[in-house]
Design a protein around this motif. Sequence first.
Motif, PDB file in Angstrom:
ATOM      1  N   LYS A  85      78.752 -46.385  48.557  1.00 13.86           N
ATOM      2  CA  LYS A  85      80.195 -46.321  48.309  1.00 13.86           C
ATOM      3  C   LYS A  85      80.468 -46.519  46.831  1.00 13.86           C
ATOM      4  O   LYS A  85      79.607 -46.974  46.070  1.00 13.86           O
ATOM      5  CB  LYS A  85      80.927 -47.374  49.145  1.00 13.86           C
ATOM      6  N   ASP A  86      81.669 -46.165  46.415  1.00 11.65           N
ATOM      7  CA  ASP A  86      82.020 -46.332  45.013  1.00 11.65           C
ATOM      8  C   ASP A  86      82.635 -47.704  44.786  1.00 11.65           C
ATOM      9  O   ASP A  86      82.819 -48.491  45.710  1.00 11.65           O
ATOM     10  CB  ASP A  86      82.921 -45.189  44.522  1.00 11.65           C
ATOM     11  N   GLY A  87      82.944 -47.984  43.530  1.00 16.27           N
ATOM     12  CA  GLY A  87      83.453 -49.302  43.184  1.00 16.27           C
ATOM     13  C   GLY A  87      84.811 -49.605  43.758  1.00 16.27           C
ATOM     14  O   GLY A  87      85.260 -50.757  43.717  1.00 16.27           O
ATOM     15  N   ASP A  88      85.492 -48.608  44.303  1.00 18.34           N
ATOM     16  CA  ASP A  88      86.782 -48.812  44.959  1.00 18.34           C
ATOM     17  C   ASP A  88      86.640 -48.935  46.473  1.00 18.34           C
ATOM     18  O   ASP A  88      87.633 -48.978  47.186  1.00 18.34           O
ATOM     19  CB  ASP A  88      87.717 -47.658  44.617  1.00 18.34           C
ATOM     20  N   GLY A  89      85.378 -48.962  46.975  1.00 11.56           N
ATOM     21  CA  GLY A  89      85.149 -49.145  48.401  1.00 11.56           C
ATOM     22  C   GLY A  89      85.129 -47.875  49.211  1.00 11.56           C
ATOM     23  O   GLY A  89      84.974 -47.929  50.434  1.00 11.56           O
ATOM     24  N   ASP A 223      73.712 -52.199  51.263  1.00 10.81           N
ATOM     25  CA  ASP A 223      74.745 -51.284  50.784  1.00 10.81           C
ATOM     26  C   ASP A 223      74.587 -51.072  49.279  1.00 10.81           C
ATOM     27  O   ASP A 223      74.204 -51.987  48.537  1.00 10.81           O
ATOM     28  CB  ASP A 223      76.137 -51.831  51.083  1.00 10.81           C
ATOM     29  N   VAL A 225      76.579 -49.794  45.834  1.00 10.08           N
ATOM     30  CA  VAL A 225      77.910 -49.583  45.287  1.00 10.08           C
ATOM     31  C   VAL A 225      77.783 -48.934  43.913  1.00 10.08           C
ATOM     32  O   VAL A 225      77.182 -49.508  42.997  1.00 10.08           O
ATOM     33  CB  VAL A 225      78.706 -50.899  45.179  1.00 10.08           C
ATOM     34  N   ARG A 227      79.883 -46.856  40.594  1.00  8.67           N
ATOM     35  CA  ARG A 227      81.159 -47.027  39.911  1.00  8.67           C
ATOM     36  C   ARG A 227      82.238 -46.203  40.589  1.00  8.67           C
ATOM     37  O   ARG A 227      81.974 -45.173  41.183  1.00  8.67           O
ATOM     38  CB  ARG A 227      81.034 -46.597  38.448  1.00  8.67           C
ATOM     39  N   GLY A 228      83.468 -46.662  40.462  1.00  8.38           N
ATOM     40  CA  GLY A 228      84.586 -45.981  41.103  1.00  8.38           C
ATOM     41  C   GLY A 228      84.994 -44.710  40.391  1.00  8.38           C
ATOM     42  O   GLY A 228      84.616 -44.444  39.261  1.00  8.38           O
TER      43      GLY A 228
END
Length: 243
Positions: A85-89, A223, A225, A227-228
């Motif tokens: 997933k990205d940094g924004d979830g 998981d 993560v 960057r967003g």
Amino acid sequence: MPAETERLAHYRPDPESHPPVSYPDYRSNIARAPKHPLVLLPQRLGEITGPLLGEERVGRDDHDLTVQHAEEPQGQRIVVSGKVKDGDGRPIPNTLVEIWQANAGGRYRHDLDRHPAPLDPNFSGVGRAMTNADGDYRFITIAPGAYPWKNHHNAWRPAHIHFSVFGTAFTQRLITQMYFPGDPLFDQDPIFNSARPAARRAMVADFDLDSTVPEWALGYRWDIVLRGSDPTPFEDEEDHDDE
């Protein structure tokens, strides 16, 4: 034909996680670390949109490192799964995840690995998978062993699996390592300890009873993560030319 559009990549800073560029306790880093400030290179349209690393590049058994040879490899079977997933979830679907690792005896199938542990003819230690629509990935493999290295006296690397993950573009590639909980070698490993204290926990998988296959394989969840997509912008140097 008009020239391809260029733009300078911007990334969300993460000073609480990223290791320092220079970390002398990791001896190889002394020669590898850059001696000058890093420079962000402009991205062209072709770097952002391709090449595509799609499902057609992944074979049927690429995710299962225990069935790629004539017989099963030696060691404890494990299932490693999680979400990218990205940094924004937000989940990152349909992206390529690759792994490589040592065998149960702590040896890589590589010409430069001279650790006097046996090679396993039924284990290559390499796998790949695509995340699904929800960003989930899953590998079946063998628990890797610790191995010695010559960084310092009596140095041993904790058991780990290398991961390569592509984000939403070909140039967005992360290479990292996943560790296992409770490893007694953490305290003396400079690669693990080069990460900031706040980030080390994120490098360690959780034992996951739900993904354990009864009487067959232990399960771990990890998981990843990235960057967003809406990072905090940096100011370009040219923005200060008139100050």
